[in-house]
Write a protein that holds these residues in place. Structure first.
Motif, PDB file in Angstrom:
ATOM      1  N   GLU A  84     -20.587  95.656  10.928  1.00  0.00           N
ATOM      2  CA  GLU A  84     -20.508  95.828   9.568  1.00  0.00           C
ATOM      3  C   GLU A  84     -19.308  94.955   8.678  1.00  0.00           C
ATOM      4  O   GLU A  84     -18.507  94.843   9.478  1.00  0.00           O
ATOM      5  N   PHE A  85     -19.955  94.473   7.822  1.00  0.00           N
ATOM      6  CA  PHE A  85     -19.329  93.340   6.976  1.00  0.00           C
ATOM      7  C   PHE A  85     -19.878  93.479   5.650  1.00  0.00           C
ATOM      8  O   PHE A  85     -21.011  93.543   5.635  1.00  0.00           O
ATOM      9  N   CYS A  86     -18.708  93.080   4.274  1.00  0.00           N
ATOM     10  CA  CYS A  86     -20.075  92.396   3.176  1.00  0.00           C
ATOM     11  C   CYS A  86     -18.603  90.904   3.219  1.00  0.00           C
ATOM     12  O   CYS A  86     -18.067  91.080   3.468  1.00  0.00           O
ATOM     13  N   VAL A  87     -20.297  90.428   2.510  1.00  0.00           N
ATOM     14  CA  VAL A  87     -19.452  89.646   2.006  1.00  0.00           C
ATOM     15  C   VAL A  87     -19.380  89.326   0.325  1.00  0.00           C
ATOM     16  O   VAL A  87     -20.919  89.067  -0.323  1.00  0.00           O
ATOM     17  N   ASN A  88     -18.465  89.175  -0.419  1.00  0.00           N
ATOM     18  CA  ASN A  88     -18.546  89.318  -1.370  1.00  0.00           C
ATOM     19  C   ASN A  88     -18.384  87.846  -2.610  1.00  0.00           C
ATOM     20  O   ASN A  88     -17.549  87.225  -1.404  1.00  0.00           O
ATOM     21  N   VAL A  89     -19.102  87.139  -3.541  1.00  0.00           N
ATOM     22  CA  VAL A  89     -19.235  86.101  -3.940  1.00  0.00           C
ATOM     23  C   VAL A  89     -18.106  86.122  -5.268  1.00  0.00           C
ATOM     24  O   VAL A  89     -17.353  86.606  -5.597  1.00  0.00           O
ATOM     25  N   VAL A  90     -16.653  84.864  -5.158  1.00  0.00           N
ATOM     26  CA  VAL A  90     -16.238  85.076  -5.508  1.00  0.00           C
ATOM     27  C   VAL A  90     -16.277  83.942  -7.024  1.00  0.00           C
ATOM     28  O   VAL A  90     -16.913  82.750  -6.858  1.00  0.00           O
ATOM     29  N   ASP A  91     -16.129  84.430  -8.279  1.00  0.00           N
ATOM     30  CA  ASP A  91     -16.054  84.051  -9.399  1.00  0.00           C
ATOM     31  C   ASP A  91     -14.606  83.238 -10.505  1.00  0.00           C
ATOM     32  O   ASP A  91     -13.668  83.899  -9.252  1.00  0.00           O
ATOM     33  N   VAL A  92     -14.402  82.666 -10.951  1.00  0.00           N
ATOM     34  CA  VAL A  92     -13.485  82.071 -11.674  1.00  0.00           C
ATOM     35  C   VAL A  92     -12.665  82.758 -11.543  1.00  0.00           C
ATOM     36  O   VAL A  92     -11.333  83.334 -12.190  1.00  0.00           O
ATOM     37  N   PRO A 128     -16.938  98.272   2.784  1.00  0.00           N
ATOM     38  CA  PRO A 128     -16.169  98.269   0.782  1.00  0.00           C
ATOM     39  C   PRO A 128     -16.521  96.784   0.161  1.00  0.00           C
ATOM     40  O   PRO A 128     -16.712  95.693   1.043  1.00  0.00           O
ATOM     41  N   ARG A 129     -16.958  97.115  -0.631  1.00  0.00           N
ATOM     42  CA  ARG A 129     -17.743  95.784  -1.720  1.00  0.00           C
ATOM     43  C   ARG A 129     -16.073  95.737  -2.310  1.00  0.00           C
ATOM     44  O   ARG A 129     -15.171  96.912  -3.198  1.00  0.00           O
ATOM     45  N   VAL A 130     -16.662  94.785  -3.423  1.00  0.00           N
ATOM     46  CA  VAL A 130     -14.824  94.013  -4.340  1.00  0.00           C
ATOM     47  C   VAL A 130     -15.892  94.867  -5.996  1.00  0.00           C
ATOM     48  O   VAL A 130     -17.246  94.601  -5.853  1.00  0.00           O
ATOM     49  N   LYS A 131     -15.521  95.596  -5.939  1.00  0.00           N
ATOM     50  CA  LYS A 131     -15.624  96.328  -7.036  1.00  0.00           C
ATOM     51  C   LYS A 131     -15.691  94.858  -8.475  1.00  0.00           C
ATOM     52  O   LYS A 131     -17.395  94.473  -8.920  1.00  0.00           O
ATOM     53  N   GLU A 132     -15.388  94.136  -8.382  1.00  0.00           N
ATOM     54  CA  GLU A 132     -14.731  92.877  -9.646  1.00  0.00           C
ATOM     55  C   GLU A 132     -15.462  91.602  -8.964  1.00  0.00           C
ATOM     56  O   GLU A 132     -15.926  91.011 -10.419  1.00  0.00           O
ATOM     57  N   ALA A 133     -16.467  91.240  -7.760  1.00  0.00           N
ATOM     58  CA  ALA A 133     -17.233  90.738  -7.838  1.00  0.00           C
ATOM     59  C   ALA A 133     -18.510  90.958  -8.314  1.00  0.00           C
ATOM     60  O   ALA A 133     -19.009  91.875  -8.571  1.00  0.00           O
ATOM     61  N   PRO A 134     -19.171  89.425  -8.714  1.00  0.00           N
ATOM     62  CA  PRO A 134     -20.519  89.590  -9.910  1.00  0.00           C
ATOM     63  C   PRO A 134     -21.549  89.770  -8.127  1.00  0.00           C
ATOM     64  O   PRO A 134     -22.557  90.204  -9.223  1.00  0.00           O
ATOM     65  N   ILE A 135     -22.101  89.290  -6.712  1.00  0.00           N
ATOM     66  CA  ILE A 135     -22.815  89.356  -6.112  1.00  0.00           C
ATOM     67  C   ILE A 135     -21.712  89.904  -4.771  1.00  0.00           C
ATOM     68  O   ILE A 135     -20.499  89.437  -3.751  1.00  0.00           O
ATOM     69  N   HIS A 136     -22.659  91.052  -4.495  1.00  0.00           N
ATOM     70  CA  HIS A 136     -21.899  91.356  -2.825  1.00  0.00           C
ATOM     71  C   HIS A 136     -23.532  91.505  -1.804  1.00  0.00           C
ATOM     72  O   HIS A 136     -24.086  91.400  -2.168  1.00  0.00           O
ATOM     73  N   LEU A 137     -23.070  90.841  -0.510  1.00  0.00           N
ATOM     74  CA  LEU A 137     -24.730  90.599   0.372  1.00  0.00           C
ATOM     75  C   LEU A 137     -24.007  91.517   1.513  1.00  0.00           C
ATOM     76  O   LEU A 137     -22.804  91.185   2.547  1.00  0.00           O
TER      77      LEU A 137
END
Length: 207
Positions: A84-92, A128-137
């Motif tokens: 398993e893994f999660c990709v979090n989208v990076v915003d500015v 885990p997911r990054v709470k601060e990121a706007p999108i999690h996959l």
């Protein structure tokens, strides 16, 4: 006679090949991958060799270079061990934390702790997911391919859960001006979306 500079990848150093690739394929999306080790330690690292490869089922890939000594990076090892893994989208808004998460930490230490980011539980996975990121996959590992003589790992993941923060959605679409994604350039440089251009195909379908 060509006016272009010409390079034979078989005749130049690997570092120069890397510079040509990362200066040509731009901007690149950043796959901010969060994983949990078998021992329960959360890991977070960014990868700019990242893309979508399939829609049915939804799949993404991360290219995860090996460490200089040839060993596997924590992200790959954790994904292989747990599946398993999660990709979090990076915003500015999170670009500095993303850059800081690329700093290698010793075994047993977490980039979440080092950056002050918040790890929240997955729903479809144990990653885990990054709470601060706007999108999690959230992804399940589909396979890992090793490419070339150096066995360069290419991680494929099937997306089993999408999480999108409501403020970046408009109807059924993710709005880029609200998402404010960050792109990777070459060297130490990154890019914002800047001006967004719009033009449709005649019948709405790309050729």
């Amino acid at each position: 006679m060509s006016d272009y500079l010409e390079f034979d990848p078989g005749a130049i150093e690997r570092r120069e090949v890397y510079r040509l690739l990362t200066g040509s394929v731009v901007p690149r999306p950043i796959g901010w991958a969060s994983t949990r080790s078998a021992a329960g330690v959360d890991n977070l690292a960014p990868f700019s060799f990242f893309t979508v490869v399939c829609v049915a089922p939804p799949m993404i890939t991360l290219t995860i270079a090996r460490n200089p000594d040839g060993s596997k990076k924590h992200t790959l090892r954790n994904a292989e061990e747990t599946g398993e893994f999660c990709v979090n989208v990076v915003d500015v808004a999170n670009w500095k934390e993303m850059v800081d998460s690329a700093n290698g930490l010793p075994e047993g230490e977490s980039e979440f702790d080092a950056t002050g980011l918040t790890a929240i539980p997955g729903v479809g996975t144990g990653a885990p997911r990054v709470k601060e990121a706007p999108i999690h996959l959230e992804c399940k590992v589909d396979r890992v391919l090793e490419l070339g003589p150096n066995k360069h790992p290419l991680l494929f993941g099937e997306v089993v859960r999408f999480h999108v923060r409501p403020d970046v959605m408009e109807g059924k679409y993710i709005r880029m001006e609200k998402l404010d994604p960050l792109g990777r350039l070459n060297g130490m440089f990154y890019s914002t979306t800047g001006e967004i251009l719009e033009r449709s195909f005649d019948d709405g379908q790309p050729r």
